[in-house]
Write an enzyme that holds these catalytic residues in place. Structure first.
Site, PDB file in Angstrom:
ATOM      1  N   ASP A  46     -37.963  44.827  39.627  1.00 55.31           N
ATOM      2  CA  ASP A  46     -38.839  43.729  39.209  1.00 55.31           C
ATOM      3  C   ASP A  46     -40.192  44.299  38.805  1.00 55.31           C
ATOM      4  O   ASP A  46     -41.205  44.077  39.466  1.00 55.31           O
ATOM      5  CB  ASP A  46     -38.989  42.720  40.358  1.00 55.31           C
ATOM      6  CG  ASP A  46     -39.831  41.511  39.968  1.00 55.31           C
ATOM      7  OD1 ASP A  46     -39.966  41.256  38.759  1.00 55.31           O
ATOM      8  OD2 ASP A  46     -40.357  40.837  40.876  1.00 55.31           O
ATOM      9  N   PHE A  59     -40.827  48.039  43.106  1.00 55.75           N
ATOM     10  CA  PHE A  59     -41.934  47.135  42.781  1.00 55.75           C
ATOM     11  C   PHE A  59     -41.905  45.943  43.744  1.00 55.75           C
ATOM     12  O   PHE A  59     -41.971  44.777  43.349  1.00 55.75           O
ATOM     13  CB  PHE A  59     -41.842  46.657  41.330  1.00 55.75           C
ATOM     14  CG  PHE A  59     -41.683  47.770  40.335  1.00 55.75           C
ATOM     15  CD1 PHE A  59     -42.786  48.492  39.886  1.00 55.75           C
ATOM     16  CD2 PHE A  59     -40.426  48.122  39.855  1.00 55.75           C
ATOM     17  CE1 PHE A  59     -42.641  49.522  38.965  1.00 55.75           C
ATOM     18  CE2 PHE A  59     -40.265  49.149  38.948  1.00 55.75           C
ATOM     19  CZ  PHE A  59     -41.371  49.858  38.498  1.00 55.75           C
ATOM     20  N   CYS A  70     -41.027  40.301  32.963  1.00 58.97           N
ATOM     21  CA  CYS A  70     -41.939  39.158  32.882  1.00 58.97           C
ATOM     22  C   CYS A  70     -42.841  39.265  31.664  1.00 58.97           C
ATOM     23  O   CYS A  70     -43.899  38.632  31.610  1.00 58.97           O
ATOM     24  CB  CYS A  70     -42.760  39.026  34.161  1.00 58.97           C
ATOM     25  SG  CYS A  70     -43.747  40.481  34.568  1.00 58.97           S
ATOM     26  N   ASP A 106     -43.437  50.490  46.581  1.00 63.57           N
ATOM     27  CA  ASP A 106     -44.561  49.876  45.874  1.00 63.57           C
ATOM     28  C   ASP A 106     -45.701  50.889  45.829  1.00 63.57           C
ATOM     29  O   ASP A 106     -45.823  51.736  46.722  1.00 63.57           O
ATOM     30  CB  ASP A 106     -45.026  48.591  46.559  1.00 63.57           C
ATOM     31  CG  ASP A 106     -45.866  47.722  45.636  1.00 63.57           C
ATOM     32  OD1 ASP A 106     -45.274  46.874  44.929  1.00 63.57           O
ATOM     33  OD2 ASP A 106     -47.100  47.904  45.580  1.00 63.57           O
ATOM     34  N   ASN A 133     -45.544  55.794  42.921  1.00 65.74           N
ATOM     35  CA  ASN A 133     -45.081  55.366  41.607  1.00 65.74           C
ATOM     36  C   ASN A 133     -43.555  55.261  41.605  1.00 65.74           C
ATOM     37  O   ASN A 133     -42.856  56.209  41.976  1.00 65.74           O
ATOM     38  CB  ASN A 133     -45.544  56.373  40.554  1.00 65.74           C
ATOM     39  CG  ASN A 133     -45.122  55.991  39.156  1.00 65.74           C
ATOM     40  OD1 ASN A 133     -43.964  56.116  38.790  1.00 65.74           O
ATOM     41  ND2 ASN A 133     -46.089  55.517  38.373  1.00 65.74           N
ATOM     42  N   ALA A 134     -43.030  54.115  41.187  1.00 63.46           N
ATOM     43  CA  ALA A 134     -41.587  53.882  41.250  1.00 63.46           C
ATOM     44  C   ALA A 134     -40.808  54.884  40.396  1.00 63.46           C
ATOM     45  O   ALA A 134     -39.728  55.339  40.790  1.00 63.46           O
ATOM     46  CB  ALA A 134     -41.270  52.453  40.817  1.00 63.46           C
TER      47      ALA A 134
END
Length: 410
Positions: free
Chosen positions: A314, A242, A354, A264, A293-294
């Site tokens: 992240d 990310f 987050c 990313d 896609n991670a």
């Protein structure tokens, strides 16, 4: 009944109108005011005020005593309190005072950097305003109608406090529709920058697009996090998931990383990451860009049994509200398990969330479960929190949103 009793005691039409413009709190609403929480919901009211969206209204108890003043909205979260008590403030004078105080706090704790969050909504006493400074350009988000309808005046107040070449309105988030605010990106003062801004973020230069970049341009809240791993970058293989525009990657390369795999889902972001690497005169051949896609790429790396000395996770918010907590826990756990399995012995992982609804305790428990499944022993080397320019209020838990850990792994 409450309105009728006021009519009988006052006996004046003008008094009735004034009283109808007040929002009257029930018990739960009074408890929120007592706790100095600036959010009032419709379920906290026994009287809806007669007013226009964006009006600065009085908030009263059952006896008619004014206990706060706030901006009215037609959404479920209907009042953002600006002041507690009976005093009626001048809205723009209050904005200037609190914006000046917010800037003074940033100078005290953050120095006079080129990029920082000037106003962080509720935490600076200005709910509905996020203001990020990139050099002499202010990227402004006004997510409450009571500020939006005065947008140009708001911009002028910021420019009176600090010299600015432009103030850009970055109102492009979906939830603005609930507030009756159009989604738009436009200059309020000055003109839209014709090219990305070159700004120092943390220790290095980065190109920031205030018109189309993530959030108001970039993720200022993580600008100091890459430095937490300075002792272990030298000679390391790094996996940066990310990655967006390569903030972590730039720092790792600058501190001697042998190779960074940069993941990313946006090719545009990866292209900008390459530009940022070259901008800082760093070896671009040490960065391997992977667009996709991670989760899918991590599964591929699992299959190839790739090993890294540093893994950075992240991800975007998986739980914007409590309704998504279970799915967020599953997503975080899968990423953590796969990240831990890719670490070499003695490696380190940064893992952040987050999502304000996902607490630090939840994240630690999820990482502990992941460590067990990955058969790894992990120690917490550092705990991550949002920086000084993104303060959290003890009375508003929702302002404490960024959390994470640096894990040492065996």
């Amino acid at each position: 009944m409450y309105i009728n009793s006021i009519v009988k005691s006052d006996g004046k039409a003008r008094s009735l109108k004034k009283d109808l413009r007040r929002a009257v709190l029930n018990g739960s609403g009074m408890q929120r005011v007592a706790n100095r929480h600036p959010w009032i919901f419709r379920s906290n009211l026994i009287q809806i005020p007669v007013c226009e969206p964006g009006d600065l209204i009085a908030v009263a108890d059952r006896e008619g005593n004014v206990v706060a003043r706030g901006l009215w909205s037609e959404s479920e979260l209907c009042i953002r309190i600006l002041t507690f008590g009976s005093h009626e403030p001048d809205q723009m004078a209050l904005l200037r005072k609190r914006a000046e105080e917010a800037l003074a706090l940033r100078k005290r704790w953050c120095g006079d950097g080129e990029a920082f969050r000037w106003v962080h909504g509720e935490a600076d006493g200005l709910p509905g305003i996020s203001a990020d400074l990139y050099g002499d350009v202010l990227s402004l988000q006004l997510s409450v109608f009571g500020w939006y309808r005065h947008a140009e005046e708001v911009a002028k107040i910021f420019r009176k406090i600090r010299k600015l070449s432009a103030v850009i309105l970055r109102n492009d988030t979906k939830y603005l529709r609930k507030e009756g605010i159009p989604q738009e990106v436009k200059p309020l003062l000055g003109s839209m920058p014709g090219k990305p801004l070159c700004v120092r973020i943390g220790d290095h230069l980065e190109l920031i697009d205030v018109a189309e970049g993530q959030k108001t341009g970039t993720y200022l809240d993580v600008r100091n996090v890459p430095a937490l791993l300075d002792p272990v970058y030298k000679g390391a293989r790094v996996l940066d998931c990310f990655a967006y525009q390569g903030h972590f990657t730039i720092h790792a390369l600058a501190h001697g990383a042998a190779e960074v795999t940069v993941i990313d889902q946006s090719q545009t972001a990866l292209d900008r990451a390459k530009e940022n690497i070259l901008l800082n005169d760093l070896p671009a051949d040490r960065a391997v860009m992977r667009c996709g896609n991670a989760f899918d790429i991590m599964r591929e790396l699992d299959g190839n049994r790739e090993r890294y000395d540093v893994v950075i996770m992240d991800p975007p918010p998986f739980s914007p509200s409590r309704a998504q907590l279970d799915s967020a826990r599953r997503g975080y756990k899968e990423l953590a398990v796969r990240g831990l399995r890719r670490l070499s012995s003695g490696g380190h992982m940064i893992f952040m969330s987050c999502s304000h609804a996902f607490s630090a305790q939840m994240l630690m428990e999820t990482l502990a479960e992941a460590a067990k499944d990955a058969d790894k022993v992990c120690r917490v080397v550092r705990e991550i929190h949002q920086p000084y320019d993104h303060p959290a209020l003890l009375s508003v838990p929702e302002t404490d949103y960024l959390k994470g850990f640096v894990l040492g792994v065996e």
